[in-house]
Motif scaffolding. Structure first.
Motif, PDB file in Angstrom:
ATOM      1  N   VAL A   1       1.049  -1.352  -0.021  1.00 43.69           N
ATOM      2  CA  VAL A   1       0.016   0.092   0.115  1.00 43.69           C
ATOM      3  C   VAL A   1       0.967   1.231  -0.001  1.00 43.69           C
ATOM      4  O   VAL A   1       2.067   1.237   0.497  1.00 43.69           O
ATOM      5  CB  VAL A   1      -0.761   0.061   1.170  1.00 43.69           C
TER       6      VAL A   1
ATOM      7  N   LYS B   1       4.270   1.962  -5.617  1.00 47.75           N
ATOM      8  CA  LYS B   1       4.216   0.657  -5.185  1.00 47.75           C
ATOM      9  C   LYS B   1       3.693  -0.352  -6.308  1.00 47.75           C
ATOM     10  O   LYS B   1       3.933  -1.657  -5.937  1.00 47.75           O
ATOM     11  CB  LYS B   1       3.019   0.648  -4.005  1.00 47.75           C
TER      12      LYS B   1
ATOM     13  N   ASP C   1      -1.690  -6.005  -3.881  1.00 47.09           N
ATOM     14  CA  ASP C   1      -1.623  -4.532  -4.340  1.00 47.09           C
ATOM     15  C   ASP C   1      -2.687  -3.756  -3.997  1.00 47.09           C
ATOM     16  O   ASP C   1      -3.873  -3.932  -4.698  1.00 47.09           O
ATOM     17  CB  ASP C   1      -1.181  -4.427  -5.848  1.00 47.09           C
ATOM     18  N   VAL C   2      -2.745  -2.815  -2.987  1.00 45.37           N
ATOM     19  CA  VAL C   2      -3.974  -2.490  -2.420  1.00 45.37           C
ATOM     20  C   VAL C   2      -3.804  -1.129  -2.602  1.00 45.37           C
ATOM     21  O   VAL C   2      -2.973  -0.224  -2.370  1.00 45.37           O
ATOM     22  CB  VAL C   2      -4.115  -2.767  -0.982  1.00 45.37           C
TER      23      VAL C   2
ATOM     24  N   GLY D   1      -4.157   2.729  -1.927  1.00 45.26           N
ATOM     25  CA  GLY D   1      -4.200   3.446  -0.717  1.00 45.26           C
ATOM     26  C   GLY D   1      -4.836   4.791  -0.770  1.00 45.26           C
ATOM     27  O   GLY D   1      -5.505   4.935  -1.508  1.00 45.26           O
TER      28      GLY D   1
ATOM     29  N   LEU E   1      -9.133   5.302   4.010  1.00 49.94           N
ATOM     30  CA  LEU E   1      -9.181   3.983   3.354  1.00 49.94           C
ATOM     31  C   LEU E   1     -10.549   3.373   2.897  1.00 49.94           C
ATOM     32  O   LEU E   1     -11.364   3.541   3.724  1.00 49.94           O
ATOM     33  CB  LEU E   1      -8.543   3.010   3.933  1.00 49.94           C
TER      34      LEU E   1
ATOM     35  N   ALA F   1     -10.335  -1.165   0.061  1.00 44.08           N
ATOM     36  CA  ALA F   1      -9.029  -1.295   0.516  1.00 44.08           C
ATOM     37  C   ALA F   1      -8.855  -1.782   1.981  1.00 44.08           C
ATOM     38  O   ALA F   1      -8.134  -2.687   2.142  1.00 44.08           O
ATOM     39  CB  ALA F   1      -8.189   0.337   0.584  1.00 44.08           C
TER      40      ALA F   1
ATOM     41  N   LEU G   1      -6.751  -5.046   3.158  1.00 40.16           N
ATOM     42  CA  LEU G   1      -6.047  -4.993   4.319  1.00 40.16           C
ATOM     43  C   LEU G   1      -6.331  -6.004   5.404  1.00 40.16           C
ATOM     44  O   LEU G   1      -5.390  -6.605   6.079  1.00 40.16           O
ATOM     45  CB  LEU G   1      -5.822  -3.833   4.612  1.00 40.16           C
TER      46      LEU G   1
END
Length: 346
Positions: free
Chosen positions: A6, A13, A67-68, A70, A78, A82, A86
């Motif tokens: 993130v 990222k 791959d979140v 952010g 968030l 997301a 997470l």
């Protein structure tokens, strides 16, 4: 093992995700969605054991990456997608920008770390406050849970993450029901420019991360993406020209294993040689449970040989003759590099 990547916009990222996984999910219009990828954890011990047993299948440990998306910026929070992503990871990898932005804005990795950690703290503070309100309404103010949540509230209300707190085994069990985000281990990756690809992390980031109970790794995601595109035979020369000893994938895995305090044990045979990942300090029954819950439930004994002894002697029969193969019970703490065979009954 699953790590969530993130970071804020322009942190790089997704470029790092591409370099680690080789999936090239980045780019495209609009805000990126959650991307998933996985890599096999290189382990020379697995290769050596496979050479001895010549199994039909060789299985390395695996690290999964998410791959979140952010927060778009400070205070934006968030979003639900997301947060869902997470909540399902073992650890966070926060990528912070260590180079000037495309619009000329200077790098401020310490601020990005503080801002992101503040998002996690606010999420957890809301969880704690909702639960405390419910316990008050139900007249449960005198319970152990209430007093523990008050302790957590004090920590969070001061803007401090839960990962910086100490936890007893009883507390771990009591609070497992809560999906606290600021409690997850976090690796801070400072994405630097090419001229600093081999430099150590900035002292300010190291200090800010240490205060929050985080580990730090510095790398150049753009350079690492180039390295990932090269043939294996071409990589050493390119790495040496930059002053690097290994590509990001290897360094990231080492940092992640250290962050989560992970070790590997092995199961071997003609059918399969396989690496299994557990936490340091896990006892034999829990290690057996990584293979199947029946093995943990019906655990009797573990046959144990250490990798170094096995490779030196070359076979299980010789290890047994030399007294290097032994039986261990439920209290045995598995060591990194143990070769295990479990006896069980259900």
């Amino acid at each position: 093992m699953k790590a969530g990547l993130v970071g804020y916009a322009q942190s790089g990222k997704t470029t790092l995700f591409d370099a680690l996984t080789g999936l090239h999910k980045g780019g495209g219009a609009g805000r990126p969605q959650v991307n998933l990828g996985a890599i096999k954890v290189p382990d020379a011990r697995v290769d050596a054991l496979a050479a001895i047993f010549e199994p039909r299948k060789t299985t390395f440990a695996e690290m999964q990456f998410v791959d979140v998306p952010g927060p778009a910026g400070k205070g934006s929070g968030l979003d639900a997608e997301a947060l869902r992503a997470l909540s399902g990871v073992d650890a966070f990898c926060l990528v912070v920008r260590g180079f000037p932005g495309v619009d000329g804005t200077p790098a401020d990795p310490e601020r990005e770390l503080r801002d992101f950690d503040a998002e996690l703290v606010l999420h957890d503070l809301a969880l704690v406050e909702r639960r405390l309100d419910r316990l008050r309404k139900e007249q449960h103010k005198g319970t152990g849970e209430f007093h523990e949540l008050e302790r957590l509230h004090a920590q969070l209300d001061e803007g401090r993450p839960l990962r910086a707190m100490g936890w007893s085994d009883a507390e771990e069990k009591e609070l497992v029901q809560f999906a606290f985000l600021s409690r997850r281990p976090m690796l801070v990756v400072v994405n630097v420019g090419e001229d600093a690809a081999a430099a150590p992390p900035p002292p300010g980031v190291l200090a800010a991360a240490r205060e929050r109970g985080c580990e730090v790794l510095a790398l150049c995601a753009a350079v690492e993406a180039e390295i990932a595109e090269l043939a294996p035979a071409e990589q050493p020369e390119f790495l040496a020209s930059l002053g690097l000893s290994a590509p990001a994938q290897a360094r990231f895995i080492r940092a992640a294993y250290h962050l989560l305090d992970l070790i590997s044990y092995f199961t071997v045979g003609e059918d399969e040689v396989r690496a299994w990942t557990i936490r340091r300090g896990d006892r034999a029954p829990r290690a057996a449970g990584r293979i199947h819950s029946d093995l943990e439930r019906g655990f009797i004994r573990a046959e144990v040989t250490h990798y170094e002894d096995f490779v030196a002697l070359g076979s299980e029969s010789k290890a047994r003759q030399e007294g290097k193969l032994r039986l261990e019970g439920k209290e045995y703490v598995v060591r990194d590099g143990d070769i295990l065979n479990f006896r069980f009954a259900v």
